[in-house]
Write an enzyme that holds these catalytic residues in place. Structure first.
Site, PDB file in Angstrom:
ATOM      1  N   CYS A  18       0.865  -1.188   0.000  1.00 45.75           N
ATOM      2  CA  CYS A  18       0.000   0.000   0.000  1.00 45.75           C
ATOM      3  C   CYS A  18       0.896   1.230   0.000  1.00 45.75           C
ATOM      4  O   CYS A  18       2.071   1.141  -0.403  1.00 45.75           O
ATOM      5  CB  CYS A  18      -0.986  -0.030   1.168  1.00 45.75           C
ATOM      6  SG  CYS A  18      -0.247  -0.001   2.804  1.00 45.75           S
ATOM      7  N   ASN A  21       2.038   1.544   4.518  1.00 42.87           N
ATOM      8  CA  ASN A  21       2.337   0.288   5.217  1.00 42.87           C
ATOM      9  C   ASN A  21       1.971   0.339   6.705  1.00 42.87           C
ATOM     10  O   ASN A  21       2.627  -0.290   7.530  1.00 42.87           O
ATOM     11  CB  ASN A  21       3.819  -0.102   5.039  1.00 42.87           C
ATOM     12  CG  ASN A  21       4.145  -1.547   5.430  1.00 42.87           C
ATOM     13  OD1 ASN A  21       5.251  -1.835   5.884  1.00 42.87           O
ATOM     14  ND2 ASN A  21       3.209  -2.454   5.285  1.00 42.87           N
ATOM     15  N   CYS A  23      -1.775   0.831   7.364  1.00 37.47           N
ATOM     16  CA  CYS A  23      -3.223   0.534   7.415  1.00 37.47           C
ATOM     17  C   CYS A  23      -3.557  -0.714   6.596  1.00 37.47           C
ATOM     18  O   CYS A  23      -3.755  -1.795   7.146  1.00 37.47           O
ATOM     19  CB  CYS A  23      -4.052   1.720   6.923  1.00 37.47           C
ATOM     20  SG  CYS A  23      -3.896   3.198   7.955  1.00 37.47           S
ATOM     21  N   ARG A  24      -3.622  -0.595   5.266  1.00 38.55           N
ATOM     22  CA  ARG A  24      -4.156  -1.683   4.452  1.00 38.55           C
ATOM     23  C   ARG A  24      -3.225  -2.887   4.333  1.00 38.55           C
ATOM     24  O   ARG A  24      -3.644  -4.032   4.562  1.00 38.55           O
ATOM     25  CB  ARG A  24      -4.520  -1.167   3.047  1.00 38.55           C
ATOM     26  CG  ARG A  24      -5.688  -0.208   3.041  1.00 38.55           C
ATOM     27  CD  ARG A  24      -5.758   0.552   1.726  1.00 38.55           C
ATOM     28  NE  ARG A  24      -4.632   1.461   1.558  1.00 38.55           N
ATOM     29  CZ  ARG A  24      -4.383   2.169   0.476  1.00 38.55           C
ATOM     30  NH1 ARG A  24      -5.183   2.068  -0.572  1.00 38.55           N
ATOM     31  NH2 ARG A  24      -3.342   2.987   0.422  1.00 38.55           N
ATOM     32  N   SER A  25      -1.964  -2.659   3.948  1.00 33.98           N
ATOM     33  CA  SER A  25      -1.132  -3.833   3.630  1.00 33.98           C
ATOM     34  C   SER A  25      -0.743  -4.676   4.855  1.00 33.98           C
ATOM     35  O   SER A  25      -0.742  -5.912   4.759  1.00 33.98           O
ATOM     36  CB  SER A  25       0.088  -3.460   2.782  1.00 33.98           C
ATOM     37  OG  SER A  25       0.953  -2.606   3.468  1.00 33.98           O
ATOM     38  N   ASP A 135      -8.338   3.802   0.713  1.00 28.77           N
ATOM     39  CA  ASP A 135      -7.396   4.198   1.763  1.00 28.77           C
ATOM     40  C   ASP A 135      -8.185   4.740   2.961  1.00 28.77           C
ATOM     41  O   ASP A 135      -8.883   5.751   2.831  1.00 28.77           O
ATOM     42  CB  ASP A 135      -6.475   5.285   1.188  1.00 28.77           C
ATOM     43  CG  ASP A 135      -5.396   5.698   2.166  1.00 28.77           C
ATOM     44  OD1 ASP A 135      -5.486   5.317   3.354  1.00 28.77           O
ATOM     45  OD2 ASP A 135      -4.477   6.406   1.748  1.00 28.77           O
TER      46      ASP A 135
HETATM   47  P1  4NP Z   1      -1.982   2.812   3.959  1.00 28.39           P
HETATM   48  O1  4NP Z   1      -2.641   4.188   4.489  1.00 28.39           O
HETATM   49  O2  4NP Z   1      -1.335   3.149   2.636  1.00 28.39           O
HETATM   50  O3  4NP Z   1      -3.123   1.899   3.840  1.00 28.39           O
HETATM   51  O4  4NP Z   1      -0.970   2.421   5.031  1.00 28.39           O
HETATM   52  C1  4NP Z   1      -1.930   5.378   4.638  1.00 28.39           C
HETATM   53  C2  4NP Z   1      -1.087   5.526   5.711  1.00 28.39           C
HETATM   54  C3  4NP Z   1      -0.409   6.715   5.880  1.00 28.39           C
HETATM   55  C4  4NP Z   1      -0.586   7.759   4.971  1.00 28.39           C
HETATM   56  C5  4NP Z   1      -1.431   7.591   3.883  1.00 28.39           C
HETATM   57  C6  4NP Z   1      -2.102   6.392   3.713  1.00 28.39           C
HETATM   58  N1  4NP Z   1       0.075   8.998   5.166  1.00 28.39           N
HETATM   59  O5  4NP Z   1      -0.139   9.918   4.369  1.00 28.39           O
HETATM   60  O6  4NP Z   1       0.896   9.120   6.111  1.00 28.39           O
END
Ligand code: 4NP
Length: 169
Positions: A18, A21, A23-25, A135
């Site tokens: 993702c 790294n 939340c989703r992955s 997201d």
């Molecule tokens: P992820 O979500 O890609 O599912 O881990 C996010 C986590 C952090 C951020 C964006 C999306 N950020 O902008 O810090």
């Protein structure tokens, strides 16, 4: 669990990708490994996750992800890391959470050589109305639960494809 180098070389290696790294992955990785354990397939699969960005390298998953996973009976153990060009060679299946992650993976050097193993995870979701896992970072608890349900459905079908319809290796 202890694996020798020889066992590891025979294991199918899955990487979930993702942006951050956190939340989703890491949730995808945890749900996948949970199902692998339930089906007693631990000797057949390795899973890891990473982000295309470096914002959260060394961080544990987002507390909202940990809480949501726990409420669904899944425990997460992961430390954030960034995608690396060497991942393309090491992993057998590389699954992006959204189109933006996919295009970032495909921008890595020599990605063309590994194109067949790089896919959008949501192609495994039988109920998909969109190609991306949304997201949840700027979202609510409801958004985290929606992500959980998408990932849970997708993992079931991913594992079915990796093991064949019988669920056996
Ligand atoms: P992820 O979500 O890609 O599912 O881990 C996010 C986590 C952090 C951020 C964006 C999306 N950020 O902008 O810090």
């Amino acid at each position: 669990m202890y694996f020798t180098a020889q066992i590891i070389s025979f294991m199918k290696k899955i990487l979930f990708v993702c942006l951050g790294n956190i939340c989703r992955s890491p949730l995808a990785e945890a749900i996948f490994l949970n199902k692998v354990r339930e089906k007693k397939l631990q000797h057949h699969f390795l899973a890891d996750s990473c982000g295309t960005a470096n914002y959260h390298v060394g961080h544990t998953p987002d507390p909202r992800t940990i809480k949501n996973a726990f409420s669904n009976g899944v425990t997460i153990h992961h430390v954030g890391r960034q995608l690396h060009k060497g991942d393309l060679e090491v992993f057998d299946v590389i699954l992006a959470m959204d189109e933006s992650n996919l295009s970032n993976i495909l921008r890595l050097p020599k990605a063309d050589e590994y194109r067949d193993k790089i896919k959008l995870l949501r192609t495994y979701d039988p109920e998909r109305n969109d190609d991306s896992v949304p997201d949840p970072y700027y979202g609510t608890e409801k958004d985290f639960q929606e992500v959980f349900e998408i990932l849970d459905r997708s993992m079931e079908h991913l594992l079915q494809e990796l093991t064949g319809d019988t669920g056996n290796i």
